[in-house]
Design an enzyme around this catalytic site. Structure first.
Site, PDB file in Angstrom:
ATOM      1  CG  ASP A 233      70.080 -36.310   1.146  1.00 52.85           C
ATOM      2  OD1 ASP A 233      69.623 -35.205   1.470  1.00 52.85           O
ATOM      3  OD2 ASP A 233      71.247 -36.653   1.376  1.00 52.85           O
ATOM      4  CG  HIS A 235      71.477 -40.896  -0.965  1.00 57.52           C
ATOM      5  ND1 HIS A 235      72.769 -40.764  -1.452  1.00 57.52           N
ATOM      6  CD2 HIS A 235      71.383 -40.065   0.110  1.00 57.52           C
ATOM      7  CE1 HIS A 235      73.421 -39.902  -0.701  1.00 57.52           C
ATOM      8  NE2 HIS A 235      72.602 -39.450   0.245  1.00 57.52           N
ATOM      9  CG  ASP A 262      73.671 -36.144  -1.180  1.00 58.68           C
ATOM     10  OD1 ASP A 262      74.465 -35.456  -1.849  1.00 58.68           O
ATOM     11  OD2 ASP A 262      73.936 -36.555  -0.037  1.00 58.68           O
ATOM     12  CG  ASP A 265      77.253 -41.738  -4.836  1.00 61.38           C
ATOM     13  OD1 ASP A 265      77.557 -42.510  -5.761  1.00 61.38           O
ATOM     14  OD2 ASP A 265      77.922 -40.733  -4.535  1.00 61.38           O
ATOM     15  NE  ARG A 266      75.909 -43.892   1.994  1.00 61.45           N
ATOM     16  CZ  ARG A 266      76.667 -44.707   2.708  1.00 61.45           C
ATOM     17  NH1 ARG A 266      76.404 -46.000   2.700  1.00 61.45           N
ATOM     18  NH2 ARG A 266      77.681 -44.265   3.398  1.00 61.45           N
ATOM     19  CG  ASN A 294      77.641 -34.759   0.614  1.00 60.89           C
ATOM     20  OD1 ASN A 294      76.410 -34.736   0.630  1.00 60.89           O
ATOM     21  ND2 ASN A 294      78.321 -35.724   1.196  1.00 60.89           N
ATOM     22  CG  HIS A 295      76.715 -38.572  -1.941  1.00 57.69           C
ATOM     23  ND1 HIS A 295      77.383 -39.776  -2.021  1.00 57.69           N
ATOM     24  CD2 HIS A 295      76.557 -38.324  -0.618  1.00 57.69           C
ATOM     25  CE1 HIS A 295      77.606 -40.233  -0.806  1.00 57.69           C
ATOM     26  NE2 HIS A 295      77.115 -39.381   0.067  1.00 57.69           N
ATOM     27  CG  HIS A 343      73.145 -31.448   0.092  1.00 63.83           C
ATOM     28  ND1 HIS A 343      72.099 -32.324  -0.056  1.00 63.83           N
ATOM     29  CD2 HIS A 343      74.157 -32.160   0.660  1.00 63.83           C
ATOM     30  CE1 HIS A 343      72.456 -33.517   0.403  1.00 63.83           C
ATOM     31  NE2 HIS A 343      73.697 -33.439   0.832  1.00 63.83           N
ATOM     32  NE  ARG A 391      77.528 -34.448   7.411  1.00 58.65           N
ATOM     33  CZ  ARG A 391      76.634 -35.344   6.992  1.00 58.65           C
ATOM     34  NH1 ARG A 391      77.002 -36.349   6.245  1.00 58.65           N
ATOM     35  NH2 ARG A 391      75.364 -35.233   7.333  1.00 58.65           N
ATOM     36  CG  HIS A 418      74.539 -33.056   4.421  1.00 55.45           C
ATOM     37  ND1 HIS A 418      75.253 -33.864   3.568  1.00 55.45           N
ATOM     38  CD2 HIS A 418      75.470 -32.511   5.257  1.00 55.45           C
ATOM     39  CE1 HIS A 418      76.551 -33.795   3.869  1.00 55.45           C
ATOM     40  NE2 HIS A 418      76.703 -32.991   4.888  1.00 55.45           N
TER      41      HIS A 418
END
Length: 490
Positions: A233, A235, A262, A265-266, A294-295, A343, A391, A418
């Site tokens: 990730d 991010h 990923d 995001d964030r 998943n993002h 991922h 999750r 992840h």
């Protein structure tokens, strides 16, 4: 993390006091953003006194911060069961529902609070805001059904976009990404400047056209004496991405990379990350690989900042195009027929084969179960067998599940991402399930190292390089995230 400790009889005063002390200690760790330690202490408090709704609600918010939405949901529900009038528990549960894309269930929680506390202005505001989101999603769905044939990439008229004289940034050459372009782009981004929208749209259109021709599972051949790098990730942490290239060299035909989902995001430099990565994808299509995470999905982008960032730096129209492009990202990669990289993780069923992954129709938002969902969302666990996901999506799988999958498919081990790991990586399941996470000091709060994996084609033995976060401009993570969601997670 959920405790099964249930106290059926009365709780002693001694246990009540001990539990309160543990909760206060947990709160201090929560303030320091050490959510794992906070959860451990809330759990101990619950073991002493499982009749206090606050302990469950506090553990719920700590789980929300770690994206353990399933655990957060069950803790918030338990807090509500213990104290029906505890408003904060409804907010926690609503936040968990929203994180899982279940906006109507979140709305029900707000509606309940407004009914039992009709004079609570905060509850009215949250109900109203959530209702707007539910209506907006219903409206967007109705439009998308009406316009099912509309293809955003095909509807863009690049010729109508002019490059202004004052634009001094990188330029595509004959509409193509070159090494000069991507090198200039990275320097341009370091100065917090913006790529021209015409070039941005062209990159997205070209990437989509390339990805559409690829299978859901990509086979990668690494020659015996050549190096291959796998990153986890990112991010939206652009300056840490630049540090990876500083440490390990720029991507090239002699220095191939796989980025394992990923990308966005964030972190608040997601636009810079994704255009850099997509540029390398176009420059070295057979030596630079990207898996869907998943993002790379509409709901997560809506909640965690990417949609807001693209809309702020470009347009909402471009944010919709990104969703269209992400739908075509491959779901997994197989290196030399021996190492599978995805991922999230493995599956809730025992009989899944590589051919099953190849056959997945991926051009969509991930479903709530099945192979595509589990590739993006699942996590390993130390215990044998399987368990429901912390999750709330995907599953948790043990070493026996990993072993059986590898044997069935003639593989040596799997690499996945992840999950934040303190050292940037974790070797589990007797060395057969490796996690790599490449965003150091995740969200500027977690204090973790980042890592990447290198290997040679001959032996595919993973070697780990770890690194600390580097400074970045003073724009906080989640700066573009859904403000309503941020309010819920206070």
């Amino acid at each position: 993390m959920s405790s099964n400790a249930e106290i059926t009889g009365p709780v002693s005063q001694e246990d009540i006091e001990a539990a309160e002390k543990l909760k206060n200690e947990a709160n201090e760790f929560f303030k320091k953003q050490n959510y794992n330690r906070a959860i451990e202490l809330y759990t101990k408090a619950i073991e002493k006194n499982s009749k206090n709704a606050v302990f469950f609600a506090n553990r719920s918010i700590a789980n929300l911060r770690l994206e353990n939405f399933g655990y957060a949901l069950s803790d918030a529900s338990k807090a509500i069961e213990l104290d029906r009038a505890y408003t904060k528990a409804y907010y926690r549960r609503a936040a968990a529902h929203m994180s899982l894309g279940k906006y109507k269930l979140a709305l029900k929680d707000f509606e309940y609070v407004t009914k039992v506390r009709p004079n609570d202005q905060d509850a009215k505001l949250k109900f109203s805001e959530c209702n707007k989101i539910v209506k907006k999603i219903a409206f967007e769905k109705a439009i998308s059904v009406d316009k099912k044939e509309v293809n955003i990439a095909d509807s863009i008229n690049l010729d109508a976009m002019t490059i202004e004289d004052e634009y001094e940034g990188p330029a595509l050459e004959d509409g193509k990404v070159t090494l000069k372009f991507v090198t200039e782009l990275m320097e341009f981004y370091k100065q917090q400047k913006r790529l021209h929208k015409k070039y941005a749209y062209k990159i997205l259109i070209d990437v989509k056209a390339y990805l559409q021709k690829q299978p859901s599972l990509i086979d990668i051949k690494v020659p015996d004496d050549e190096k291959f790098t796998v990153c986890g990730d990112i991010h939206g942490q652009f300056y840490d991405l630049m540090n990876i290239f500083q440490l390990n060299g720029l991507p090239s035909e002699k220095n191939p990379y796989l980025f394992n989902g990923d990308f966005v995001d964030r972190g608040s430099f997601s636009v810079e990350c994704i255009f850099t990565l997509f540029s390398f994808k176009l420059l070295f299509p057979n030596h630079f690989y990207m898996s869907r995470g998943n993002h790379e999905t509409r709901d997560m982008n809506h909640m965690y900042g990417f949609q807001g960032e693209v809309t702020s730096k470009y347009t909402a129209h471009m944010a919709d195009l990104f969703t269209e492009v992400y739908n075509w990202l491959p779901l997994a990669h197989c290196i030399n027929n021996r190492v599978l990289v995805m991922h999230g993780g493995l599956f809730s069923k025992d009989d899944v084969t590589l051919d099953d992954i190849r056959k997945v129709e991926r051009n969509k938002q991930p479903p709530e179960d099945g192979i595509m969902c589990e590739l993006l969302w699942s996590d390993p666990q130390p215990m044998m067998g399987r368990a429901p996901s912390k999750r709330g999506v995907g599953c948790q799988f043990g070493p026996d599940v990993t072993n059986n999958f590898l044997q069935r498919n003639g593989l040596d081990y799997v690499i996945r991402s992840h999950e934040v790991k303190n050292d940037g990586y974790e070797v589990a399941h007797d060395g057969k399930c490796i996690t790599v996470f490449s965003a150091p000091n995740y969200c500027d709060t977690m204090g973790n190292l980042g890592a990447f994996i290198t290997m040679t084609g001959k032996d595919l033995t993973p070697k780990f390089t770890t690194y600390e976060a580097v400074p970045h401009p003073d724009i906080k993570p989640m700066a573009y995230a859904n403000s309503f969601f941020s309010l819920l997670c206070q």
